[in-house]
Write a protein that holds these residues in place. Structure first.
Motif, PDB file in Angstrom:
ATOM      1  N   ARG A  19      18.897  69.604  56.060  1.00  0.00           N
ATOM      2  CA  ARG A  19      19.950  68.585  56.201  1.00  0.00           C
ATOM      3  C   ARG A  19      19.615  67.625  57.335  1.00  0.00           C
ATOM      4  O   ARG A  19      19.857  66.418  57.233  1.00  0.00           O
ATOM      5  CB  ARG A  19      21.303  69.265  56.442  1.00  0.00           C
ATOM      6  CG  ARG A  19      21.929  69.861  55.177  1.00  0.00           C
ATOM      7  CD  ARG A  19      23.408  70.145  55.383  1.00  0.00           C
ATOM      8  NE  ARG A  19      23.625  71.179  56.365  1.00  0.00           N
ATOM      9  CZ  ARG A  19      23.710  72.475  56.099  1.00  0.00           C
ATOM     10  NH1 ARG A  19      23.581  72.892  54.841  1.00  0.00           N
ATOM     11  NH2 ARG A  19      23.924  73.365  57.046  1.00  0.00           N
ATOM     12  N   GLN A  22      17.003  65.244  56.054  1.00  0.00           N
ATOM     13  CA  GLN A  22      17.612  64.252  55.173  1.00  0.00           C
ATOM     14  C   GLN A  22      18.299  63.155  55.989  1.00  0.00           C
ATOM     15  O   GLN A  22      18.193  61.964  55.665  1.00  0.00           O
ATOM     16  CB  GLN A  22      18.611  64.928  54.234  1.00  0.00           C
ATOM     17  CG  GLN A  22      17.952  65.823  53.197  1.00  0.00           C
ATOM     18  CD  GLN A  22      18.857  66.942  52.725  1.00  0.00           C
ATOM     19  OE1 GLN A  22      20.090  66.830  52.772  1.00  0.00           O
ATOM     20  NE2 GLN A  22      18.277  68.035  52.268  1.00  0.00           N
ATOM     21  N   SER A  60      13.536  67.685  50.703  1.00  0.00           N
ATOM     22  CA  SER A  60      14.577  66.768  51.165  1.00  0.00           C
ATOM     23  C   SER A  60      14.651  65.515  50.298  1.00  0.00           C
ATOM     24  O   SER A  60      15.742  65.006  50.017  1.00  0.00           O
ATOM     25  CB  SER A  60      14.331  66.372  52.619  1.00  0.00           C
ATOM     26  OG  SER A  60      14.593  67.453  53.484  1.00  0.00           O
TER      27      SER A  60
END
Length: 250
Positions: A19, A22, A60
């Motif tokens: 995360r 990303q 990602s």
């Protein structure tokens, strides 16, 4: 709590890192002032700039593609994706349909949001609508009435009616969001079901809304919209309370 319900620390950490990566990729897009349709840096450059391995990067990138942030064109490269609300529509549709198997909370909340959006903007819409546009709106109503008389559904004409109501505002984001909510509502509506007797009533509701808009009576148009959505909420509640979670049809 059993061990099977606990996410292993290693897996949790990996999810956090992905995360974060990303978020870093999205920040890179912003910092380089890239716009929709612009080419992204290559995988090699991203790996170097972000300090990650190719496999981690690709994980990602797949997530960002699913979210509609980037577009991967095999043989051409990666690009910043154009506006795409499909992922949002799919996610909200799933949550709304899932809720129908329980208390129906998410489905009802989606109706609340759509109602607030449309009723709240009715005054602005009426201020912008032209006589020529009113002709188009009434044509959608006539189509609903004709289909209702034959006992046929009129989902497309219904969606066109609501789209045309707010088109004069010239707000592309609003139109995209309305399209999302319509797609979600349509799936929920199919599951909740409707009887043939509802068709004429629903067409009549839209006729009344049109007449209020044509008369430039914003309070009445908003009140009629609110009443229309109250009916939708009542159907959802009736369906859930009747306990038909296994009779749903998509």
């Amino acid at each position: 709590m059993s061990n099977s319900t606990i996410t292993p620390k290693a897996r949790f950490s990996a999810q956090v890192r992905l995360r974060a990566l990303q978020a870093d990729i999205m920040e890179l897009i912003l910092s380089r002032d890239l716009d929709a349709g612009d080419a992204m840096p290559t995988e090699s450059e991203l790996c170097e700039v972000l300090g990650v391995g190719r496999n981690t990067l690709r994980e990602s990138l797949k997530v960002l593609q699913a979210l509609g942030v980037i577009e991967i064109r095999h043989g051409f490269g990666m690009f910043v994706a154009p506006s795409n609300f499909d992922a949002l529509a799919d996610g909200l549709t799933f949550r709304g349909r899932l809720s129908l198997r329980h208390e129906g909370l998410e489905a009802l909340q989606l109706v609340d949001i759509r109602q607030a959006l449309e009723a709240g903007l009715m005054g602005a819409c009426i201020a912008m609508v032209t006589k020529e546009h009113l002709v188009l709106i009434e044509a959608a109503v006539v189509k609903m009435e004709q289909l209702a008389e034959r006992g046929e559904g009129f989902a497309e004409a219904d969606a066109e009616f609501h789209r045309l109501l707010f088109e004069p505002l010239g707000n592309d984001l609003l139109m995209n969001l309305m399209s999302v909510f319509w797609k979600v509502y349509r799936k929920i509506h199919l599951q909740v079901g409707t009887g043939g007797t509802d068709l004429m009533h629903t067409a009549s509701e839209h006729r009344s809304i049109y007449e209020a808009v044509a008369a430039q009576d914003a309070p009445r148009a908003a009140a009629l919209l609110n009443s229309h959505f109250d009916g939708i909420r009542a159907k959802i509640k009736e369906f859930v309370e009747a306990g038909h979670p296994h009779a749903l049809q998509a």
